[in-house]
Design a protein around this motif. Structure first.
Motif, PDB file in Angstrom:
ATOM      1  N   TRP A 157       0.851  -1.189   0.000  1.00 25.86           N
ATOM      2  CA  TRP A 157       0.000   0.000   0.000  1.00 25.86           C
ATOM      3  C   TRP A 157       0.885   1.236   0.000  1.00 25.86           C
ATOM      4  N   ARG A 282      -2.314  -3.808   1.310  1.00 25.11           N
ATOM      5  CA  ARG A 282      -3.772  -3.768   1.200  1.00 25.11           C
ATOM      6  C   ARG A 282      -4.264  -5.031   0.499  1.00 25.11           C
ATOM      7  N   GLU A 286     -10.349  -5.528  -5.438  1.00 28.92           N
ATOM      8  CA  GLU A 286     -11.101  -4.507  -6.176  1.00 28.92           C
ATOM      9  C   GLU A 286     -11.688  -4.989  -7.500  1.00 28.92           C
ATOM     10  N   LYS A 296     -19.418  -8.632   1.675  1.00 31.76           N
ATOM     11  CA  LYS A 296     -19.102  -7.308   2.216  1.00 31.76           C
ATOM     12  C   LYS A 296     -17.595  -7.164   2.433  1.00 31.76           C
ATOM     13  N   THR A 297     -17.125  -5.935   2.202  1.00 28.39           N
ATOM     14  CA  THR A 297     -15.710  -5.635   2.411  1.00 28.39           C
ATOM     15  C   THR A 297     -15.557  -4.452   3.358  1.00 28.39           C
ATOM     16  N   GLY A 298     -14.359  -4.314   3.929  1.00 26.92           N
ATOM     17  CA  GLY A 298     -14.083  -3.243   4.879  1.00 26.92           C
ATOM     18  C   GLY A 298     -13.491  -2.022   4.211  1.00 26.92           C
ATOM     19  N   ASP A 299     -13.034  -1.092   5.024  1.00 28.13           N
ATOM     20  CA  ASP A 299     -12.534   0.185   4.522  1.00 28.13           C
ATOM     21  C   ASP A 299     -11.312   0.042   3.633  1.00 28.13           C
ATOM     22  N   ARG A 300     -10.497  -0.967   3.863  1.00 24.09           N
ATOM     23  CA  ARG A 300      -9.290  -1.169   3.053  1.00 24.09           C
ATOM     24  C   ARG A 300      -9.488  -2.227   1.988  1.00 24.09           C
ATOM     25  N   GLY A 301     -10.749  -2.621   1.773  1.00 25.68           N
ATOM     26  CA  GLY A 301     -11.041  -3.616   0.753  1.00 25.68           C
ATOM     27  C   GLY A 301     -10.989  -5.044   1.244  1.00 25.68           C
ATOM     28  N   GLU A 302     -10.703  -5.250   2.518  1.00 24.44           N
ATOM     29  CA  GLU A 302     -10.611  -6.606   3.050  1.00 24.44           C
ATOM     30  C   GLU A 302     -11.979  -7.278   3.091  1.00 24.44           C
TER      31      GLU A 302
END
Length: 480
Positions: A157, A282, A286, A296-302
């Motif tokens: 990242w 990260r 995407e 569902k994914t989190g703020d960093r794409g996880e």
């Protein structure tokens, strides 16, 4: 209405440690497995992470040992010349190719699952997820599986720093492909990767400066951070804390890097031949179209998973770095096996990180298992700690290198050991021993009275335990 025909029991996106662990376990259960890889087989660990970085670190340590030996061991005379980085990288690539073949490609044939080279994205609906695979030759196919595993890993990242994108900055991956050792290197970050890369290039001959917001290895014990600060200072690595990088540009006159940073409220300029950004990684999610199938994914794409590694779609699982969990290949491998057990045997197993070992392959290495002093206090545990300098460990004295420490965190009421941290040669082996100590629920008293082979670094754990009740400075070197 009949159910759609399933092509496979398990479709795995990715081919790293987590993907292979899952594919192997599923194959052993007699399941039909498909693995899809869009790039180089083997994932991060063998190609750009653990294997190549540790191969170069070992080479750098050998060079440093030759330079350092005369000062440590009377009667020893050594010398070194400039590093042939191209040749060093050639040896590294040969090792990587061998391991990729023997530990990855050959296993696919041995276990008999299918491998598809191409790009996979999800299609269909949450109730009927499908993988659309576009092969390298452009041919497309749709695949349905009973379960899907996303094990696509992570990539470096890079923070949004003014001017950085216009420079030829390095990451932990690209730095290991350099054909020449840079005269000077500016390392941004203070985590495990930054630590390893900074010492690597310093030992290969670069003048290294590190800029970090907090402290070295900020999630670990402050005692360990201070020990590494001393080690890095000894080796000429300049570590600047409380630093925030504001802009980076290329100097047209030299082709080098000019970086501007705020250091404790003041502006300062740094110049180096190269800049290495090591500020974390990260997850790679995407391009998977996860939203279409209800993942569902989190703020960093996880990918957000529960303790059993199921995503918000019960047929889609995730393993390894893509979950945003601790980024160790052995964690990814454990994820892969656990996911298969839960999907196909209804084992109901949960991920448990309480005794997960952490290792940074500096020299001396930093390794830890269990709770830090701070974590124990935050959990409401009244703890008692001991920090043993390595000058009290006979193995360190024999090695003529007493830089480092061993720290034990114990429950003050029960004596049970809650955490062990070491900065020492072979500290990773101490962390492995610590896993067994914590898993067994052993107390300080038990460890202090167990057998331990003399002149091993692991003996330091016993001595650290003895320090709870004994003045270890008054022990004979061979006393039990």
């Amino acid at each position: 209405m009949s159910e759609p025909t399933l092509d496979f029991d398990l479709a795995v996106i990715g081919s790293g440690g987590g993907a292979f662990a899952a594919a192997i376990r599923a194959s052993n259960l007699g399941k039909r497995v498909l693995m899809i890889e869009r790039s180089t087989l083997g994932g991060t660990c063998v190609n750009t992470g653990c294997v190549p970085s540790k191969a170069l670190l070992a080479a750098a340590e050998a060079r440093h040992g030759a330079l350092d030996a005369a000062g440590r061991f009377p009667g020893i005379s050594t010398s070194t010349g400039p590093v042939d980085m191209a040749a060093l990288n050639g040896g590294k690539r040969s090792l990587v190719e061998t391991m990729r073949s023997e530990k990855y490609a050959d296993l696919i044939s041995d276990y008999g699952w299918e491998l598809s080279h191409g790009n996979a994205i999800f299609a269909g609906t949450p109730d009927d997820p499908v993988l659309e695979i576009t092969a390298e030759d452009g041919v497309r196919e749709s695949v349905r599986a009973a379960h899907y595993l996303v094990a696509t890993g992570s990539v470096p990242w890079v923070p949004p720093i003014e001017g950085l994108q216009d420079t030829e900055y390095l990451t932990s991956s690209t730095a290991m492909e350099l054909e020449e050792v840079p005269d000077s290197l500016l390392v941004i970050g203070g985590g495990y990767v930054a630590l390893e890369q900074a010492q690597l290039f310093a030992r290969l001959g670069s003048k290294v400066t590190m800029l970090l917001r907090s402290r070295l290895a900020s999630t670990e014990e402050p005692d360990a951070s201070r020990a590494l600060m001393d080690v890095f200072a000894d080796e000429g690595i300049r570590v600047i804390r409380s630093a925030t990088l504001s802009s980076v540009r290329t100097d047209p006159a030299t082709g080098g890097i000019v970086a501007n940073a705020t250091i404790s409220g003041r502006q300062e300029e740094f110049r180096a031949a190269k800049v290495l950004v090591a500020t974390g990684r990260r997850p790679v999610t995407e391009d998977l179209n996860l939203a279409a199938v209800g993942v569902k994914t989190g703020d960093r794409g996880e990918i957000l998973v529960n303790s059993q590694l199921t995503s918000s779609n019960k047929r889609i699982w995730a393993a390894g770095d893509v979950t945003g969990h601790r980024q160790f290949v052995y964690a990814a491998a454990a994820h892969g096996s656990l996911m298969v057990e839960n999907a196909f045997t209804q084992a109901g197993r949960e991920v448990d990180y309480r005794h997960l070992p952490r290792v940074a392959f500096t020299s001396p290495a930093l390794a830890a298992v269990g709770m830090t002093d701070k974590e124990a206090n935050e959990a409401g545990i009244r703890c008692e700690c001991r920090v043993l300098p390595l000058k009290y460990v006979p193995r360190a004295l024999v090695n003529r290198d007493t830089r480092g420490l061993i720290k034990i965190v114990a429950d003050a009421d029960t004596g049970r050991i809650l955490g062990i941290t070491a900065v020492a040669k072979d500290a990773g082996d101490l962390a492995a021993a610590g896993v067994y100590i914590l898993e067994a629920g052993m107390t300080v008293e038990q460890v202090a009275n167990l057998w331990s082979p003399y002149l091993t670094m692991a003996e330091g754990i016993k001595i650290a335990a003895q320090s709870y009740t004994t003045d270890v400075s008054k022990l004979s070197c061979c006393a039990a």
